[in-house]
Design an enzyme around this catalytic site. Structure first.
Site, PDB file in Angstrom:
ATOM      1  N   ARG A   7      17.949  15.813  19.891  1.00  0.00           N
ATOM      2  CA  ARG A   7      19.306  16.355  19.804  1.00  0.00           C
ATOM      3  C   ARG A   7      20.279  15.246  19.443  1.00  0.00           C
ATOM      4  O   ARG A   7      20.226  14.152  19.992  1.00  0.00           O
ATOM      5  CB  ARG A   7      19.709  17.001  21.131  1.00  0.00           C
ATOM      6  CG  ARG A   7      18.883  18.250  21.415  1.00  0.00           C
ATOM      7  CD  ARG A   7      19.390  19.030  22.596  1.00  0.00           C
ATOM      8  NE  ARG A   7      20.765  19.437  22.380  1.00  0.00           N
ATOM      9  CZ  ARG A   7      21.720  19.345  23.307  1.00  0.00           C
ATOM     10  NH1 ARG A   7      21.444  18.879  24.507  1.00  0.00           N
ATOM     11  NH2 ARG A   7      22.936  19.742  23.036  1.00  0.00           N
ATOM     12  N   SER A   8      21.176  15.547  18.537  1.00  0.00           N
ATOM     13  CA  SER A   8      22.159  14.577  18.052  1.00  0.00           C
ATOM     14  C   SER A   8      23.009  14.010  19.195  1.00  0.00           C
ATOM     15  O   SER A   8      23.306  12.815  19.226  1.00  0.00           O
ATOM     16  CB  SER A   8      23.062  15.249  17.017  1.00  0.00           C
ATOM     17  OG  SER A   8      24.145  14.444  16.691  1.00  0.00           O
TER      18      SER A   8
ATOM     19  N   GLU B 213       8.110  11.333  23.458  1.00  0.00           N
ATOM     20  CA  GLU B 213       8.237   9.888  23.635  1.00  0.00           C
ATOM     21  C   GLU B 213       9.721   9.535  23.566  1.00  0.00           C
ATOM     22  O   GLU B 213      10.396   9.888  22.601  1.00  0.00           O
ATOM     23  CB  GLU B 213       7.471   9.134  22.538  1.00  0.00           C
ATOM     24  CG  GLU B 213       5.984   9.387  22.560  1.00  0.00           C
ATOM     25  CD  GLU B 213       5.522  10.354  21.483  1.00  0.00           C
ATOM     26  OE1 GLU B 213       6.215  10.506  20.449  1.00  0.00           O
ATOM     27  OE2 GLU B 213       4.464  10.964  21.670  1.00  0.00           O
TER      28      GLU B 213
ATOM     29  N   GLY C 282      20.986  11.345  20.763  1.00  0.00           N
ATOM     30  CA  GLY C 282      20.839  10.233  19.831  1.00  0.00           C
ATOM     31  C   GLY C 282      22.092   9.367  19.787  1.00  0.00           C
ATOM     32  O   GLY C 282      22.011   8.144  19.653  1.00  0.00           O
ATOM     33  N   ARG C 283      23.233   9.957  19.958  1.00  0.00           N
ATOM     34  CA  ARG C 283      24.499   9.220  19.945  1.00  0.00           C
ATOM     35  C   ARG C 283      24.680   8.363  21.184  1.00  0.00           C
ATOM     36  O   ARG C 283      25.546   7.501  21.236  1.00  0.00           O
ATOM     37  CB  ARG C 283      25.668  10.199  19.800  1.00  0.00           C
ATOM     38  CG  ARG C 283      25.655  10.887  18.465  1.00  0.00           C
ATOM     39  CD  ARG C 283      26.658  12.008  18.389  1.00  0.00           C
ATOM     40  NE  ARG C 283      26.353  12.844  17.233  1.00  0.00           N
ATOM     41  CZ  ARG C 283      27.272  13.450  16.500  1.00  0.00           C
ATOM     42  NH1 ARG C 283      28.550  13.329  16.805  1.00  0.00           N
ATOM     43  NH2 ARG C 283      26.914  14.188  15.490  1.00  0.00           N
TER      44      ARG C 283
ATOM     45  N   TYR D 131      -5.161  24.034  14.638  1.00  0.00           N
ATOM     46  CA  TYR D 131      -5.298  22.908  15.567  1.00  0.00           C
ATOM     47  C   TYR D 131      -6.216  23.258  16.731  1.00  0.00           C
ATOM     48  O   TYR D 131      -6.037  24.266  17.399  1.00  0.00           O
ATOM     49  CB  TYR D 131      -3.928  22.485  16.097  1.00  0.00           C
ATOM     50  CG  TYR D 131      -4.018  21.266  16.975  1.00  0.00           C
ATOM     51  CD1 TYR D 131      -4.116  20.005  16.426  1.00  0.00           C
ATOM     52  CD2 TYR D 131      -4.038  21.376  18.362  1.00  0.00           C
ATOM     53  CE1 TYR D 131      -4.223  18.872  17.220  1.00  0.00           C
ATOM     54  CE2 TYR D 131      -4.144  20.252  19.168  1.00  0.00           C
ATOM     55  CZ  TYR D 131      -4.238  19.012  18.592  1.00  0.00           C
ATOM     56  OH  TYR D 131      -4.351  17.900  19.379  1.00  0.00           O
TER      57      TYR D 131
ATOM     58  N   GLN E 128      14.728  19.970  19.875  1.00  0.00           N
ATOM     59  CA  GLN E 128      14.683  21.276  19.237  1.00  0.00           C
ATOM     60  C   GLN E 128      13.446  21.387  18.356  1.00  0.00           C
ATOM     61  O   GLN E 128      12.979  20.389  17.800  1.00  0.00           O
ATOM     62  CB  GLN E 128      15.947  21.564  18.435  1.00  0.00           C
ATOM     63  CG  GLN E 128      16.430  20.427  17.625  1.00  0.00           C
ATOM     64  CD  GLN E 128      17.844  20.605  17.100  1.00  0.00           C
ATOM     65  OE1 GLN E 128      18.196  19.896  16.197  1.00  0.00           O
ATOM     66  NE2 GLN E 128      18.649  21.492  17.612  1.00  0.00           N
TER      67      GLN E 128
END
Length: 182
Positions: free
Chosen positions: A101-102, A128, A105-106, A161, A147
């Protein structure tokens, strides 16, 4: 083709896509927000070398369970494994990208899971985390953490898989020692 919210809801209702538990607010225009679970794994300082052929380091991992109220602190420059609260099951013709999520990240929190979920995968998603900030970051179970962006494949996978992480529950350590080429 990237799935939109209407198609995601349709696939959830018909069972082509399973995400449990899920709330309506998690479904975004072109993705689904997943929430943070309660379990974290940290590589112990007693591990001198992470040898991909040696699985004994998995016995030295610190398994930490936290409360929703207390949360978990990721120290600066620390690497941590975590899990999603949700259990996900993809049909043989749907694949997914995992994106951080941005807003996190900020703060300097890098969220990854190798970025990809293969068609046919089933399980909790191990994430991770890396704190690139010079300050600790506290995160809390059940908060939206990443997300999933779903893509419809042209045809179902010939070999969906069935790898070493199929059906994983909770935070799962690397199983690279199981690779035939290691």
């Amino acid at each position: 083709m990237i799935l939109n919210d209407k198609t995601i809801k349709e696939y959830l209702n018909t069972g082509r896509l399973l995400i449990e538990p899920i709330e309506d607010y998690q479904i975004q225009p072109s993705s689904v927000d997943l929430r943070l679970g309660y379990e974290f794994l940290i590589y112990s300082d007693s591990i001198k070398i992470l040898d991909v052929k040696d699985k004994t380091y998995t016995d030295k991992m610190e398994n930490i369970k936290v409360s929703k109220e207390k949360g978990f602190i990721i120290q600066p420059k620390q690497f941590v494994l975590a899990t999603t609260l949700e259990y996900v099951k993809l049909s043989d013709d749907i694949t997914a990208f995992v994106e951080g999520r941005s807003s996190l990240g900020r703060l300097g929190l890098f969220i990854e899971n190798a970025g990809w979920v293969d068609a046919g995968f089933e399980g909790n998603i191990t994430l991770e985390f890396y704190n690139a900030n010079s300050r600790p970051i506290r995160i809390y179970p059940e908060m939206r953490i990443c997300q999933l962006v779903f893509a419809q494949m042209k045809q179902p996978a010939e070999k969906p898989y069935q790898g070493k992480y199929q059906g994983q529950k909770g935070t799962t350590v690397s199983r690279i020692f199981m690779d035939k080429d290691v």
